[in-house]
Motif scaffolding. Structure first.
Motif, PDB file in Angstrom:
ATOM      1  N   TYR A 208       9.574  13.556   1.203  1.00  0.00           N
ATOM      2  CA  TYR A 208       8.308  12.966   1.645  1.00  0.00           C
ATOM      3  C   TYR A 208       8.595  11.864   2.673  1.00  0.00           C
ATOM      4  CZ  TYR A 208       3.464  11.344   1.107  1.00  0.00           C
ATOM      5  OH  TYR A 208       2.150  11.001   1.308  1.00  0.00           O
ATOM      6  N   PRO A 209       7.780  11.750   3.734  1.00  0.00           N
ATOM      7  CA  PRO A 209       7.995  10.723   4.760  1.00  0.00           C
ATOM      8  C   PRO A 209       7.854   9.304   4.201  1.00  0.00           C
ATOM      9  CG  PRO A 209       6.542  12.452   5.579  1.00  0.00           C
ATOM     10  CD  PRO A 209       6.698  12.691   4.109  1.00  0.00           C
ATOM     11  N   LEU A 210       8.818   8.444   4.604  1.00  0.00           N
ATOM     12  CA  LEU A 210       8.869   7.071   4.111  1.00  0.00           C
ATOM     13  C   LEU A 210       9.049   6.089   5.270  1.00  0.00           C
ATOM     14  CD1 LEU A 210      11.518   7.687   1.294  1.00  0.00           C
ATOM     15  CD2 LEU A 210       9.027   7.745   1.004  1.00  0.00           C
ATOM     16  N   ARG A 211       8.720   4.844   4.990  1.00  0.00           N
ATOM     17  CA  ARG A 211       8.964   3.780   5.962  1.00  0.00           C
ATOM     18  C   ARG A 211       9.385   2.511   5.231  1.00  0.00           C
ATOM     19  NH1 ARG A 211       4.098   1.695   9.670  1.00  0.00           N
ATOM     20  NH2 ARG A 211       3.347   1.103   7.590  1.00  0.00           N
ATOM     21  N   GLU A 212      10.318   1.780   5.852  1.00  0.00           N
ATOM     22  CA  GLU A 212      10.708   0.462   5.371  1.00  0.00           C
ATOM     23  C   GLU A 212      10.513  -0.526   6.518  1.00  0.00           C
ATOM     24  OE1 GLU A 212      14.247  -1.214   2.666  1.00  0.00           O
ATOM     25  OE2 GLU A 212      14.929  -0.585   4.647  1.00  0.00           O
ATOM     26  N   VAL A 213       9.889  -1.662   6.233  1.00  0.00           N
ATOM     27  CA  VAL A 213       9.593  -2.668   7.242  1.00  0.00           C
ATOM     28  C   VAL A 213      10.508  -3.872   7.038  1.00  0.00           C
ATOM     29  CG1 VAL A 213       7.806  -4.181   8.210  1.00  0.00           C
ATOM     30  CG2 VAL A 213       7.204  -1.897   7.387  1.00  0.00           C
ATOM     31  N   GLN A 214      11.019  -4.395   8.142  1.00  0.00           N
ATOM     32  CA  GLN A 214      11.925  -5.537   8.098  1.00  0.00           C
ATOM     33  C   GLN A 214      11.327  -6.682   7.269  1.00  0.00           C
ATOM     34  OE1 GLN A 214      12.766  -7.142  11.962  1.00  0.00           O
ATOM     35  NE2 GLN A 214      14.534  -8.307  11.282  1.00  0.00           N
ATOM     36  N   ASN A 215      12.191  -7.307   6.476  1.00  0.00           N
ATOM     37  CA  ASN A 215      11.827  -8.427   5.596  1.00  0.00           C
ATOM     38  C   ASN A 215      10.957  -8.010   4.409  1.00  0.00           C
ATOM     39  OD1 ASN A 215      13.211 -10.209   7.325  1.00  0.00           O
ATOM     40  ND2 ASN A 215      11.390 -10.438   8.615  1.00  0.00           N
ATOM     41  N   LYS A 216      10.724  -6.696   4.256  1.00  0.00           N
ATOM     42  CA  LYS A 216      10.017  -6.186   3.090  1.00  0.00           C
ATOM     43  C   LYS A 216      10.854  -5.051   2.513  1.00  0.00           C
ATOM     44  CE  LYS A 216       5.412  -7.339   4.877  1.00  0.00           C
ATOM     45  NZ  LYS A 216       4.076  -6.794   5.255  1.00  0.00           N
ATOM     46  N   PRO A 217      11.898  -5.378   1.737  1.00  0.00           N
ATOM     47  CA  PRO A 217      12.884  -4.380   1.312  1.00  0.00           C
ATOM     48  C   PRO A 217      12.259  -3.219   0.546  1.00  0.00           C
ATOM     49  CG  PRO A 217      13.633  -6.597   0.799  1.00  0.00           C
ATOM     50  CD  PRO A 217      12.192  -6.709   1.196  1.00  0.00           C
ATOM     51  N   GLY A 218      12.802  -2.037   0.771  1.00  0.00           N
ATOM     52  CA  GLY A 218      12.376  -0.852   0.043  1.00  0.00           C
ATOM     53  C   GLY A 218      11.543   0.091   0.892  1.00  0.00           C
ATOM     54  N   TYR A 219      11.842   1.382   0.757  1.00  0.00           N
ATOM     55  CA  TYR A 219      11.056   2.411   1.429  1.00  0.00           C
ATOM     56  C   TYR A 219       9.790   2.698   0.634  1.00  0.00           C
ATOM     57  CZ  TYR A 219      14.646   3.740   4.838  1.00  0.00           C
ATOM     58  OH  TYR A 219      15.528   3.761   5.889  1.00  0.00           O
ATOM     59  N   HIS A 220       8.708   2.998   1.359  1.00  0.00           N
ATOM     60  CA  HIS A 220       7.433   3.327   0.732  1.00  0.00           C
ATOM     61  C   HIS A 220       6.823   4.541   1.433  1.00  0.00           C
ATOM     62  CE1 HIS A 220       7.486  -0.442  -1.518  1.00  0.00           C
ATOM     63  NE2 HIS A 220       7.914  -1.014  -0.405  1.00  0.00           N
ATOM     64  N   PRO A 221       6.087   5.378   0.678  1.00  0.00           N
ATOM     65  CA  PRO A 221       5.493   6.579   1.265  1.00  0.00           C
ATOM     66  C   PRO A 221       4.502   6.250   2.365  1.00  0.00           C
ATOM     67  CG  PRO A 221       5.502   6.722  -1.128  1.00  0.00           C
ATOM     68  CD  PRO A 221       5.882   5.311  -0.784  1.00  0.00           C
ATOM     69  N   LEU A 222       4.522   7.099   3.399  1.00  0.00           N
ATOM     70  CA  LEU A 222       3.560   6.976   4.495  1.00  0.00           C
ATOM     71  C   LEU A 222       2.289   7.746   4.153  1.00  0.00           C
ATOM     72  CD1 LEU A 222       5.814   7.582   7.641  1.00  0.00           C
ATOM     73  CD2 LEU A 222       4.579   5.482   7.126  1.00  0.00           C
ATOM     74  N   ALA A 223       1.179   7.262   4.680  1.00  0.00           N
ATOM     75  CA  ALA A 223      -0.060   8.032   4.562  1.00  0.00           C
ATOM     76  C   ALA A 223       0.057   9.296   5.400  1.00  0.00           C
ATOM     77  CB  ALA A 223      -1.241   7.192   5.027  1.00  0.00           C
ATOM     78  N   LEU A 224      -0.498  10.383   4.876  1.00  0.00           N
ATOM     79  CA  LEU A 224      -0.402  11.657   5.582  1.00  0.00           C
ATOM     80  C   LEU A 224      -1.696  11.975   6.308  1.00  0.00           C
ATOM     81  CD1 LEU A 224       1.530  13.913   3.046  1.00  0.00           C
ATOM     82  CD2 LEU A 224       2.420  12.599   4.979  1.00  0.00           C
ATOM     83  N   SER A 225      -1.571  12.783   7.350  1.00  0.00           N
ATOM     84  CA  SER A 225      -2.734  13.245   8.103  1.00  0.00           C
ATOM     85  C   SER A 225      -3.079  14.661   7.645  1.00  0.00           C
ATOM     86  CB  SER A 225      -2.415  13.216   9.599  1.00  0.00           C
ATOM     87  OG  SER A 225      -1.280  14.033   9.863  1.00  0.00           O
ATOM     88  N   LYS A 226      -3.937  15.319   8.384  1.00  0.00           N
ATOM     89  CA  LYS A 226      -4.320  16.693   8.060  1.00  0.00           C
ATOM     90  C   LYS A 226      -3.093  17.588   8.062  1.00  0.00           C
ATOM     91  CE  LYS A 226      -7.411  20.423   9.493  1.00  0.00           C
ATOM     92  NZ  LYS A 226      -8.407  20.857  10.505  1.00  0.00           N
ATOM     93  N   THR A 227      -2.949  18.369   6.991  1.00  0.00           N
ATOM     94  CA  THR A 227      -1.730  19.147   6.777  1.00  0.00           C
ATOM     95  C   THR A 227      -2.046  20.628   6.637  1.00  0.00           C
ATOM     96  OG1 THR A 227      -0.759  17.269   5.608  1.00  0.00           O
ATOM     97  CG2 THR A 227       0.286  19.396   5.279  1.00  0.00           C
TER      98      THR A 227
END
Length: 930
Positions: free
Chosen positions: A623-642
């Protein structure tokens, strides 16, 4: 004129004294500086007298201008050679202060000034200007060596020496070689100090090709190496450095982004035991600008303060030696630190100790080992730089770099075979060498311009040169592959039979998917026939591409297939590939998906009757994930029409395709193959959907496998590591730069996971979920920022086994996924149907590469034990060994011992993870007969 009101105090003036390591030379011998602090309580400026009683001897001193508060003075006494008691009597303001002190002996420090120019290609200027700086600096070095007998220098990389050879008259280069040979100039053996988390085994080997050339041509030796400006190094380097004769390594580590934890917790000097047990004495310096930190860019007064501070700091960390190395460059890509050199000599005119020794890499290494070899602590493991792992940029170039690394490995083996079969046509090794040179310029120490060092246009030019390095290496690797295959295949040409020669460049037999590309105008259907078994092979044709599974490809060899034009392709056996609604399956696995959002719901392992997805994991599978600097940990991205679709390409493969509209993760494709125990998954990333950002964003994919009580084995350069045991204890990050793959396992089960296009993985959370980092999005203020254009596809594969971790099996899985067979389509004769040019009878031992020896008709084999836990032995067979003499050699090709040859094979033993280099002096008559 400032005044202040002070409270009346009855406290007496205080006195303290401490011995220092500063010595001056007098006619009566050494005198040692004693530092005094007189804390006066009088608001009047006054004078003072000091008497020091030591062993029935009295020393007298006078001080003027003693003011209120702390007054620092120093005096010199005869050298304190052992601990002694002294009585101090200070007379000031009609007061007498008596103080008993202990005076301690101090080391006679030698500060070895190792002057060099630090190479950081493209960091301060576009690359051509950096190269010009390198050779101009060596002009100045040569002039100093000729005019100043005390001057000494260290050449940090052989790339600089090569640039000098290529851009200056031969007589100037020969003068430089003269000073290298007589020890005035030391040369580190590495070509470009590569980022060790990026490079392949082939690049590691070719890192020392120039050292081998200069050793052969000029007799240069390499007793030591220097590697600057990264916080760590891969554990394969002790073995490689030992194989060029180096016993000592200087690491000028840069921890400007890492909190200086390595310098605080690692010994400054230690014996580093690497991946195969090889040991090299490793000396850590505080970067490569220590002349500046020791005050040599200032004056004598500043130098005293800086030297006092720096030496006491390293002593506080337990440094027991009186030899201290100063790794002294002026700055990145700069010239001689001339002022530092002059200040060191000026200091020596005033002080006996600490004494500056105008030294270089080799002289310091030899002297240090001679004095202290027996008293050095030992550390084992990897400490690959975090710079090679975190915040990686240039994703498109990194993908092509990894492809080229694999392709070059194949090219070098094929070029060797082509030369062995056609010795009269010469070798294509020069093309391979040129490709590796370009690749090492890319992976060598450098990057884009540092933000603020140049204009945006200059930064783009710098990145364009980096693009050129990768493109040049890619094209040359392709040239070497195509020309080698054509030479090997030319004798097989025969009308009218159209066919395929499928080349396996790995040193073991295997099955593999093969893609054949035809001209657009070719509309024929072909029945593919295995010429060894005479069986009709399952294949799938779409447009100009044909896909099949080539079975039993010989080790380091080829197999032939007939392309028989037919009206309809017939395959007798029923396909094991099946699909329905939201499932695809083969003999080994069944995959089930949610058709509405494309999420994979289940991966059922038919062999074990177990689910492979950990459905309780905090991060969903693939599943697509993103981690943002200074906020440790990957989190799921919202999905679009699939959308969800199954693509039927039986009898060879089935695909489940998930597409997402207007999304960064544009597409995911799961693939199952006919009769292959693996699952492939590709992710296509749309870089144009990355938005401008003020902080670093990292995008990844999670692979939470259902392995109870799981451990990890992670393949990096040098072999598989246990992340809990095989890294320095000080390493506290959970990310890695891998070569091919990762194994998650317990005592009864394992999942082998391989990555073709990306190399950064992270183990996140309580259950250490495996996350692959695909791309990063950088703020404009980062020098790695570049335009996000187009799409990129990242490929992964995994397979489950009902056994615990097996290093050789895992290594082969990753190699096979990353190294596709190479196809030659032509008119071919039927016989021979297959050929293996070299075989190894152990699954643990692999042929890393083989090459022609520079300028000689000899073959060099690089063999490695891929088992990280156990010793191994193997019999290596080839018809080319008939009548040959075979030697074990080092990376400079210096002979270590002769090996016994029995008919067409020799036997060799290995330590865990060990690489051995074998030189084969071929039988010239047999070679010419071929």
């Amino acid at each position: 004129d400032m005044q202040c009101c002070l409270p009346v105090t009855k406290k007496k003036t205080e006195l303290s004294a401490s011995t220092t390591f500063f010595f001056i030379k007098t006619e009566l011998g050494l005198k040692q500086r004693i530092d005094l602090v007189i804390n006066s309580r009088s608001k009047k400026i006054t004078n003072a007298k000091l008497e020091i009683y030591i062993k029935n001897k009295t020393y007298y001193f006078k001080f003027n201008d003693i003011r209120f508060g702390e007054n620092r003075r120093w005096i010199y006494l005869p050298e304190i050679k052992k601990e002694i008691k002294a009585q101090l009597k200070l007379t000031i303001n009609n007061q007498t202060i008596r103080q008993k002190v202990t005076l301690l002996p101090q080391k006679h420090y030698e500060l070895h000034l190792m002057m060099l120019a630090h190479m950081d290609i493209g960091y301060t200027n576009p690359q051509p200007i950096c190269y010009e700086h390198y050779v101009n600096t060596l002009d100045d070095v040569l002039a100093h060596c000729e005019s100043d007998s005390e001057f000494s220098w260290t050449i940090e990389t052989l790339l600089k020496l090569e640039e000098y050879e290529n851009s200056r008259p031969k007589e100037k280069f020969q003068k430089l070689i003269h000073f290298i040979k007589n020890g005035r100039i030391a040369v580190s053996p590495m070509y470009a100090n590569p980022f060790s988390g990026q490079i392949s085994e082939g690049e590691l080997i070719h890192t020392f090709s120039k050292a081998r050339q200069y050793a052969r041509e000029y007799g240069i030796e390499f007793p030591a190496a220097v590697y600057n400006d990264t916080p760590g190094l891969n554990w394969a380097f002790p073995a490689a450095l030992k194989k060029v004769g180096a016993k000592f390594l200087v690491c000028g580590i840069n921890e400007v982004y890492g909190g200086y934890k390595l310098q605080q917790e690692l010994p400054k000097v230690f014996k580093w035991r690497g991946s195969d047990g090889s040991v090299i004495v490793t000396y850590i310096t505080e970067g490569y600008g220590e002349g500046r930190t020791f005050g040599l860019e200032k004056n004598i007064a500043a130098m005293q303060n800086r030297i006092w501070q720096r030496l006491n700091t390293i002593n506080a960390y337990g440094y027991p030696y009186d030899m201290v190395l100063l790794n002294a460059a002026f700055t990145d890509n700069a010239g001689i630190p001339e002022y530092q050199y002059q200040m060191a000599k000026k200091w020596n005119r005033e002080f006996a100790y600490p004494h500056f020794v105008i030294s270089n890499l080799d002289r310091f290494a030899k002297d240090f080992i001679r004095r202290y070899k027996q008293n050095i602590p030992e550390l084992h493991g990897d400490w690959t730089s975090r710079w090679d792992i975190f915040s990686q940029g240039e994703p498109s170039r990194m993908i092509r770099q990894r492809f080229t690394q694999t392709n070059l490995n194949s090219a070098e083996k094929l070029a060797s075979i082509a030369w062995l079969l056609n010795p009269d046509k010469g070798s294509l090794q020069n093309i391979v060498n040129s490709a590796y040179r370009s690749l090492l310029h890319f992976s060598g120490h450098g990057s884009g311009l540092e933000y603020g060092y140049g204009s945006p246009e200059e930064n783009q030019l710098t990145l364009a040169y980096r693009e050129g390095y990768v493109r040049d290496a890619f094209l040359k690797s392709q040239e070497a592959v195509l020309r080698s295959i054509d030479r090997i295949a030319r004798p097989e040409f025969k009308m009218p039979n159209e066919g395929l020669m499928v080349f396996n460049t790995l040193s073991w037999k295997r099955d593999a998917p093969v893609e054949v590309n035809f001209p657009i105008t070719n509309k024929n259907e072909y029945q593919v026939i295995d010429l060894v078994t005479k069986e009709k092979m399952p294949s799938f044709r779409q447009d100009h591409k044909l896909i099949l599974i080539a079975t039993a490809l010989p080790a380091l060899g080829y197999k032939k297939f007939r392309l028989l034009p037919v009206k309809k392709v017939v395959v007798k056996q029923k396909s094991e590939l099946q699909f329905k609604n939201n499932c695809i399956e083969n003999r080994y696995y069944r995959l089930k998906f949610n058709k509405q959002n494309g999420n994979i719901l289940s991966i059922w392992d038919k062999k074990s009757g177990r689910e492979l997805i950990n459905t309780k994991a905090s991060l969903p599978f693939a599943y697509p994930l993103r981690e943002v600097q200074n906020k440790p940990g990957y989190h799921p991205l919202a999905l679009s029409k699939t959308s969800f679709e199954i693509i039927d390409q039986r009898p060879v493969l089935l695909k489940a395709v998930i597409k997402r509209e207007n999304h960064i993760f544009k597409q995911t494709v799961f693939t199952l193959w006919q009769n292959m125990d693996r699952i492939d998954v590709n992710f296509t990333v749309n870089l144009e959907k990355l938005k401008k950002t003020k902080v670093l964003e990292q995008y990844g994919i999670a692979f939470p496998f259902a392995i109870n009580d799981a451990k990890y084995a992670i393949e990096i350069l040098g072999g598989f590591i246990d992340p809990e045991k095989d890294r320095f204890e000080v390493i506290d990050y959970d990310a890695f730069s891998i070569r091919h793959g990762v194994v998650q396992y317990n005592k009864k089960q394992s999942v082998k996971w391989a990555s073709k296009d990306s190399r950064i993985i992270q183990l996140q959370g309580k259950h250490k979920t495996l996350i692959a980092n695909l791309v990063n999005n950088f703020p404009e203020s980062w020098n790695r920022n570049e335009a996000n254009k187009g799409t990129l596809t990242f490929s992964y594969s995994f397979s489950c086994a009902q056994q615990s971790f097996c290093p050789s099996s895992a290594r082969r899985f990753g190699q096979e996924f990353s190294t596709p067979p190479l196809v030659y389509r032509s008119l071919l004769r039927t016989i021979p149907t297959e050929k293996s040019f070299l075989q190894i009878d152990s699954k643990k031992i692999e042929l890393l590469t083989m090459t022609r020896q520079d300028g000689k008709n000899n073959l060099v084999l690089f063999l490695k034990n891929s088992d990280s836990r156990h010793k191994a032995s193997a019999r290596v067979l080839s018809d080319f060994f008939n009548g040959a003499k075979i030697y074990l050699v080092n990376l400079l090709y210096h002979k270590i011992k002769q090996m016994a040859v029995k008919d067409n094979y020799f036997e060799v033993e290995f330590r865990p993870n060990e690489m051995k280099i074998i030189l084969v002096e071929l039988n010239k008559k047999m070679l010419l007969r071929r």
